[in-house]
Design a protein around this motif. Structure first.
Motif, PDB file in Angstrom:
ATOM      1  N   LEU A   4       0.852  -1.182   0.000  1.00 22.84           N
ATOM      2  CA  LEU A   4       0.000   0.000   0.000  1.00 22.84           C
ATOM      3  C   LEU A   4       0.888   1.233   0.000  1.00 22.84           C
ATOM      4  O   LEU A   4       1.526   1.534   0.995  1.00 22.84           O
ATOM      5  CB  LEU A   4      -0.909  -0.013   1.236  1.00 22.84           C
ATOM      6  N   LYS A   5       0.941   1.924  -1.124  1.00 20.97           N
ATOM      7  CA  LYS A   5       1.801   3.104  -1.249  1.00 20.97           C
ATOM      8  C   LYS A   5       0.977   4.359  -1.028  1.00 20.97           C
ATOM      9  O   LYS A   5      -0.144   4.456  -1.479  1.00 20.97           O
ATOM     10  CB  LYS A   5       2.445   3.137  -2.626  1.00 20.97           C
ATOM     11  N   CYS A  48      -4.131   7.907   6.422  1.00 21.47           N
ATOM     12  CA  CYS A  48      -4.894   7.447   7.579  1.00 21.47           C
ATOM     13  C   CYS A  48      -4.556   6.018   8.010  1.00 21.47           C
ATOM     14  O   CYS A  48      -5.411   5.136   7.999  1.00 21.47           O
ATOM     15  CB  CYS A  48      -6.382   7.584   7.305  1.00 21.47           C
ATOM     16  N   PRO A  49      -3.314   5.743   8.414  1.00 24.89           N
ATOM     17  CA  PRO A  49      -2.910   4.383   8.774  1.00 24.89           C
ATOM     18  C   PRO A  49      -3.633   3.820  10.004  1.00 24.89           C
ATOM     19  O   PRO A  49      -3.852   2.610  10.083  1.00 24.89           O
ATOM     20  CB  PRO A  49      -1.409   4.498   9.022  1.00 24.89           C
ATOM     21  N   GLN A  50      -4.037   4.675  10.950  1.00 26.93           N
ATOM     22  CA  GLN A  50      -4.768   4.173  12.120  1.00 26.93           C
ATOM     23  C   GLN A  50      -6.129   3.636  11.704  1.00 26.93           C
ATOM     24  O   GLN A  50      -6.608   2.636  12.219  1.00 26.93           O
ATOM     25  CB  GLN A  50      -4.946   5.273  13.165  1.00 26.93           C
ATOM     26  N   LEU A  75       0.888  -5.601   9.393  1.00 28.93           N
ATOM     27  CA  LEU A  75       0.930  -4.294   8.758  1.00 28.93           C
ATOM     28  C   LEU A  75       2.232  -3.647   9.180  1.00 28.93           C
ATOM     29  O   LEU A  75       2.464  -3.416  10.351  1.00 28.93           O
ATOM     30  CB  LEU A  75      -0.278  -3.477   9.220  1.00 28.93           C
ATOM     31  N   GLU A  76       3.114  -3.401   8.207  1.00 26.18           N
ATOM     32  CA  GLU A  76       4.441  -2.855   8.500  1.00 26.18           C
ATOM     33  C   GLU A  76       4.627  -1.535   7.786  1.00 26.18           C
ATOM     34  O   GLU A  76       4.143  -1.349   6.674  1.00 26.18           O
ATOM     35  CB  GLU A  76       5.523  -3.825   8.009  1.00 26.18           C
ATOM     36  N   ARG A  77       5.365  -0.666   8.408  1.00 27.05           N
ATOM     37  CA  ARG A  77       5.716   0.595   7.748  1.00 27.05           C
ATOM     38  C   ARG A  77       7.133   0.452   7.213  1.00 27.05           C
ATOM     39  O   ARG A  77       8.036   0.083   7.944  1.00 27.05           O
ATOM     40  CB  ARG A  77       5.624   1.743   8.736  1.00 27.05           C
ATOM     41  N   ALA A  78       7.307   0.765   5.955  1.00 36.22           N
ATOM     42  CA  ALA A  78       8.633   0.670   5.330  1.00 36.22           C
ATOM     43  C   ALA A  78       9.494   1.838   5.774  1.00 36.22           C
ATOM     44  O   ALA A  78       8.994   2.846   6.282  1.00 36.22           O
ATOM     45  CB  ALA A  78       8.493   0.643   3.814  1.00 36.22           C
ATOM     46  N   LEU A 127       3.207   0.691   3.216  1.00 34.05           N
ATOM     47  CA  LEU A 127       2.779  -0.220   4.273  1.00 34.05           C
ATOM     48  C   LEU A 127       2.612  -1.599   3.654  1.00 34.05           C
ATOM     49  O   LEU A 127       2.109  -1.725   2.541  1.00 34.05           O
ATOM     50  CB  LEU A 127       1.472   0.251   4.891  1.00 34.05           C
ATOM     51  N   ARG A 128       3.049  -2.626   4.345  1.00 37.35           N
ATOM     52  CA  ARG A 128       2.955  -3.981   3.808  1.00 37.35           C
ATOM     53  C   ARG A 128       1.896  -4.767   4.565  1.00 37.35           C
ATOM     54  O   ARG A 128       1.813  -4.694   5.775  1.00 37.35           O
ATOM     55  CB  ARG A 128       4.289  -4.689   3.935  1.00 37.35           C
ATOM     56  N   LEU A 129       1.145  -5.511   3.824  1.00 42.52           N
ATOM     57  CA  LEU A 129       0.110  -6.356   4.380  1.00 42.52           C
ATOM     58  C   LEU A 129       0.384  -7.765   3.909  1.00 42.52           C
ATOM     59  O   LEU A 129       0.430  -8.017   2.713  1.00 42.52           O
ATOM     60  CB  LEU A 129      -1.256  -5.887   3.877  1.00 42.52           C
TER      61      LEU A 129
END
Length: 184
Positions: A97-98, A102-104, A123-126, A132-134
């Motif tokens: 997800l690039k 609104c990540p929360q 869910l990771e933040r690069a 964000l990776r899912l």
């Protein structure tokens, strides 16, 4: 101190659904947002982000598929979360997800999907802060999805058709009309 109000999760669910539909989001995406009401209610930032995302309205998704998974760019969680969940259920192992806003809110919607659809995710933040990776696990195989009786499905389709606007020149002049397979 800011003013607060107490509403039930059911009221919040209805408000989220109506607000999403009212700002132009597809009904299915609005439903996914409303299903996350309990998670959103527990996180004031997610609620603030929900208001911001709904106020901005739906933006189109740019999807890119490659050998490592699916990439979705410049997205609102109201659109991205259902797409990501569908992709995981379809067998993708990773959805990138690039430029996710609104990540929360995204996390709240994915927590709700975890309960509803028995999927797992990380869910990771690069490092760049923009990706964000899912990664899905434990998603059901197509053979695990229960089959539904055609009679009941057809009855539901008939009942759902009661929401259609009658065909007329006036309705067509206002933009009504869709393809034969359009059901949203």
């Amino acid at each position: 101190m800011s003013k607060t109000t107490r509403i039930s999760i059911s009221e919040l669910q209805a408000l989220l659904l109506k607000a999403a539909i009212g700002t132009g989001f597809p009904h299915g995406h609005a439903q996914a947002l409303s299903e996350a009401a309990a998670d959103i209610a527990q996180d004031p930032i997610a609620l603030r982000e929900a208001v911001a995302c709904l106020d901005a309205g739906p933006k189109s998704l740019d999807n890119l598929e490659d050998e490592t998974g699916l990439e979705v760019s410049a997205v609102s969680p109201v659109l991205a979360a259902p797409v990501a969940v569908d992709a995981l259920q379809a067998g993708y192992s990773e959805i990138r997800l690039k430029a996710l806003r609104c990540p929360q809110l995204m996390a709240a919607m994915l927590r709700a999907a975890t309960r509803a659809y028995a999927i797992g995710f990380v869910l990771e933040r690069a490092a760049s802060g923009h990706v964000l990776r899912l990664t899905g696990s434990a998603s059901p195989s197509p053979s695990d999805v229960p089959q539904q009786a055609a009679e009941e499905i057809n009855a539901l389709k008939t009942l759902a058709a009661l929401t259609f606007v009658p065909e007329s020149a006036a309705s067509r002049s206002k933009g009504a009309g869709a393809g034969l397979q359009d059901n949203d």
